[in-house]
Scaffold this active site. Structure first.
Site, PDB file in Angstrom:
ATOM      1  N   HIS A  84       0.825  -1.224   0.000  1.00 35.78           N
ATOM      2  CA  HIS A  84       0.000   0.000   0.000  1.00 35.78           C
ATOM      3  C   HIS A  84       0.855   1.267   0.000  1.00 35.78           C
ATOM      4  O   HIS A  84       1.223   1.778   1.046  1.00 35.78           O
ATOM      5  CB  HIS A  84      -0.896  -0.024   1.247  1.00 35.78           C
ATOM      6  CG  HIS A  84      -2.030   0.938   1.201  1.00 35.78           C
ATOM      7  ND1 HIS A  84      -3.313   0.611   1.576  1.00 35.78           N
ATOM      8  CD2 HIS A  84      -2.099   2.235   0.833  1.00 35.78           C
ATOM      9  CE1 HIS A  84      -4.107   1.646   1.444  1.00 35.78           C
ATOM     10  NE2 HIS A  84      -3.391   2.657   0.998  1.00 35.78           N
ATOM     11  N   LEU A  87       2.148   6.698  -4.766  1.00 33.27           N
ATOM     12  CA  LEU A  87       3.299   7.298  -5.466  1.00 33.27           C
ATOM     13  C   LEU A  87       2.912   8.593  -6.172  1.00 33.27           C
ATOM     14  O   LEU A  87       3.778   9.304  -6.677  1.00 33.27           O
ATOM     15  CB  LEU A  87       3.916   6.296  -6.445  1.00 33.27           C
ATOM     16  CG  LEU A  87       4.560   5.058  -5.802  1.00 33.27           C
ATOM     17  CD1 LEU A  87       5.085   4.097  -6.866  1.00 33.27           C
ATOM     18  CD2 LEU A  87       5.681   5.432  -4.834  1.00 33.27           C
ATOM     19  N   ARG A  88       1.597   8.868  -6.243  1.00 33.40           N
ATOM     20  CA  ARG A  88       1.061  10.183  -6.670  1.00 33.40           C
ATOM     21  C   ARG A  88       1.205  10.519  -8.140  1.00 33.40           C
ATOM     22  O   ARG A  88       0.729  11.564  -8.565  1.00 33.40           O
ATOM     23  CB  ARG A  88       1.681  11.328  -5.855  1.00 33.40           C
ATOM     24  CG  ARG A  88       1.575  11.185  -4.340  1.00 33.40           C
ATOM     25  CD  ARG A  88       0.161  11.223  -3.858  1.00 33.40           C
ATOM     26  NE  ARG A  88       0.078  11.391  -2.413  1.00 33.40           N
ATOM     27  CZ  ARG A  88      -0.935  10.946  -1.682  1.00 33.40           C
ATOM     28  NH1 ARG A  88      -1.944  10.290  -2.247  1.00 33.40           N
ATOM     29  NH2 ARG A  88      -0.969  11.162  -0.388  1.00 33.40           N
ATOM     30  N   ASN A 118      -5.301   6.342  -6.546  1.00 35.76           N
ATOM     31  CA  ASN A 118      -5.895   7.693  -6.464  1.00 35.76           C
ATOM     32  C   ASN A 118      -4.963   8.749  -7.071  1.00 35.76           C
ATOM     33  O   ASN A 118      -4.511   9.665  -6.423  1.00 35.76           O
ATOM     34  CB  ASN A 118      -6.329   8.054  -5.033  1.00 35.76           C
ATOM     35  CG  ASN A 118      -5.214   7.948  -4.006  1.00 35.76           C
ATOM     36  OD1 ASN A 118      -4.160   7.389  -4.274  1.00 35.76           O
ATOM     37  ND2 ASN A 118      -5.446   8.497  -2.822  1.00 35.76           N
ATOM     38  N   ASP A 176      -8.930   3.017  -3.286  1.00 36.78           N
ATOM     39  CA  ASP A 176      -8.354   3.525  -2.027  1.00 36.78           C
ATOM     40  C   ASP A 176      -8.228   5.042  -1.988  1.00 36.78           C
ATOM     41  O   ASP A 176      -7.879   5.689  -2.969  1.00 36.78           O
ATOM     42  CB  ASP A 176      -6.990   2.921  -1.732  1.00 36.78           C
ATOM     43  CG  ASP A 176      -6.474   3.419  -0.379  1.00 36.78           C
ATOM     44  OD1 ASP A 176      -7.133   3.141   0.627  1.00 36.78           O
ATOM     45  OD2 ASP A 176      -5.467   4.131  -0.351  1.00 36.78           O
ATOM     46  N   ASP A 329       0.874   2.423   3.828  1.00 36.97           N
ATOM     47  CA  ASP A 329      -0.011   3.520   3.428  1.00 36.97           C
ATOM     48  C   ASP A 329       0.799   4.815   3.299  1.00 36.97           C
ATOM     49  O   ASP A 329       0.373   5.885   3.745  1.00 36.97           O
ATOM     50  CB  ASP A 329      -1.190   3.708   4.392  1.00 36.97           C
ATOM     51  CG  ASP A 329      -2.294   4.585   3.780  1.00 36.97           C
ATOM     52  OD1 ASP A 329      -2.149   4.979   2.606  1.00 36.97           O
ATOM     53  OD2 ASP A 329      -3.280   4.874   4.480  1.00 36.97           O
TER      54      ASP A 329
END
Ligand code: DOR
Ligand code: ZN
Length: 451
Positions: A84, A87-88, A118, A176, A329
């Protein structure tokens, strides 16, 4: 201090060759290797030539074209696998990129991470997924396997083409950051997982349980005068999904479990034979809501930090085997988005670089579990749960993915030393024990700390 610094100006396709100019032959001498089968550590040499482990034995001798690493003071785990991370990229490169994020993960001892969807756009089509694969190919320092989104743009509105996306090299499906509210989509994703082995990975949050959220409901929400997130928000949603799993079958994986009731529900579901797995984060097993009063929005995370009872149940969940793995996370944010009032600030912590030390300090140092068990939660278990081949065990013929640990090291967390662009950590200034000192991925040293 970190020795390895990869110049950002390096040509993208050269980044993996940064340390010794390409793959090299390595001999690791005398390390304490974890042996999960026999539940012990054994002292052996490891010979690496190419991407895989060639030989494990006592006193291996080599020619002088090998780099020899004296590991007699170090414990060696299979490379950590993080189920989880955020890495954006694409879309939020000011928070993190695949380049910076994977180097932060390498510093944390991770050799394989699953990237959360996301992003903008999200990996919700073959085209977007292919774009993501080429970005990973160009700039990742370690292995990255994407998690595709369940719905288009994680909007919750339209389910993706599950069947087609399942043929790609993805781990599974998740929205997520958001829950999957639509019961039909949960049903369809679980059904799809039966043949494809691509699980539904859920961020379990029933948003109808609160209005503002931001922190745990109780003394912290009262302190900040917001309504807060109650435990029900998590465990209601998990119960709903367990009920669907019971009807449909398939594989359900629950992200970042944080409440005591959730652990009970998952334990009962496992006892009934359902294929349910879960992860907990280093922060949910080490911190309580009290730190949110002390540190404000820097300790704001979703799901929120909870009470001592919840933390104790999570640790018991680890001991009894209800918890399958530790996942970070890793949620890097620009500092401006954390320096806001508690109800406005971003959720999440930059967690990749502190994960091992936090887990070691709070679980092993305190004798809740032993080091073998911790290594299992970070490598073997995720490899088994997600059917990852030739990882998760130190074995001849397996990938040369290794994490070397110095247990004697104690250090203070300084976010200014993070490789991640995200400096958002609730552990700032805290003393932690045990440190990753080297990470080897596919036979290459991707992180090494200065002696
Ligand atoms: O704290 C969190 N941050 N929780 C999530 O579920 C999402 C993550 C993020 O993307 O920032
Ligand atoms: Zn989440």
């Amino acid at each position: 201090m970190i020795v390895i610094r990869i110049s950002v100006s390096l040509a993208a396709n050269n980044v993996r060759d940064f340390l010794y100019g390409g793959t090299m032959k390595i001999l690791i001498k005398g390390g304490k290797l974890v042996d999960f089968q026999n539940n012990c550590f054994i002292i052996r040499d490891i010979l690496i030539d190419g991407k895989c482990i060639k030989k494990i034995d006592r006193n291996i001798r080599v020619q002088d074209d090998f780099k020899v690493i004296d590991a007699k003071d170090f414990y060696i785990s299979p490379g950590f696998i993080d189920a989880h991370v955020h890495l954006r990229e694409p879309g939020f490169e000011h928070k993190e990129t695949i380049y910076s994020g994977t180097r932060a993960c390498a510093k944390g001892g991770f050799t394989h991470v699953f990237s959360m969807p996301n992003t903008k756009p999200s990996p919700d089509s073959i085209e977007n997924l292919n774009d993501l694969f080429s970005r990973i190919n160009e700039s990742a320092a370690i292995k990255v396997t994407p998690v595709a989104s369940v719905t288009k743009g994680i909007s919750g509105e339209k389910v993706v083409d599950l069947k087609n996306l399942s043929k790609e090299n993805i781990i599974g499906f998740s929205d997520d950051g958001n829950p999957v509210n639509n019961i039909d989509y949960v049903y369809k994703t679980l059904l799809n997982s039966i043949d494809t082995r691509k699980p539904l990975i859920t961020h379990s949050e029933d948003k109808s349980c609160f209005e503002v959220g931001a922190v745990n409901r109780g003394k912290v929400s009262e302190y900040y005068n917001v309504d807060g997130i109650p435990n029900e928000a998590e465990f209601n949603m998990i119960q709903r999904d367990v009920d669907i799993l019971e009807q449909v079958g398939g594989h359900l994986h629950i992200c970042h479990v944080s409440s005591k009731e959730s652990i009970d529900i998952i334990r009962n579901a496992k006892l009934r034979g359902l294929n349910i797995t879960c992860e907990v984060t280093p922060h949910h097993l080490s911190l309580t809501e009290d730190i949110v009063i002390e540190k404000g929005a820097m300790a704001k995370v979703n799901p929120p930090l909870k009470t001592k009872d919840d933390v104790e149940r999570i640790i018991k969940g680890i001991q009894e085997g209800t918890v399958d793995m530790i996942a970070t996370d890793h949620a890097p944010h620009e500092i401006e988005s954390k320096n806001l009032p508690i109800d406005k600030a971003s959720y999440g912590f930059s967690g990749a670089e502190t994960a091992f030390s936090v887990a070691y300090t709070y679980l092993v140092k305190t004798r809740k579990i032993n080091l073998i068990e911790l290594f299992r939660l970070l490598s073997y278990n995720p490899s088994k749960v997600f059917n990852i081949e030739k990882e998760g065990i130190i074995k001849e013929g397996y990938f040369a993915n290794l994490t070397l640990i110095n247990l004697r090291k104690e250090y203070e967390v300084k976010s200014s030393e993070f490789v991640s662009k995200g400096k958002n950590t609730p552990y700032e200034g805290m003393k932690l024990n045990g440190k990753v000192i080297m990470t080897i991925y596919n036979g290459e040293i991707v992180f090494e700390e200065e002696k």
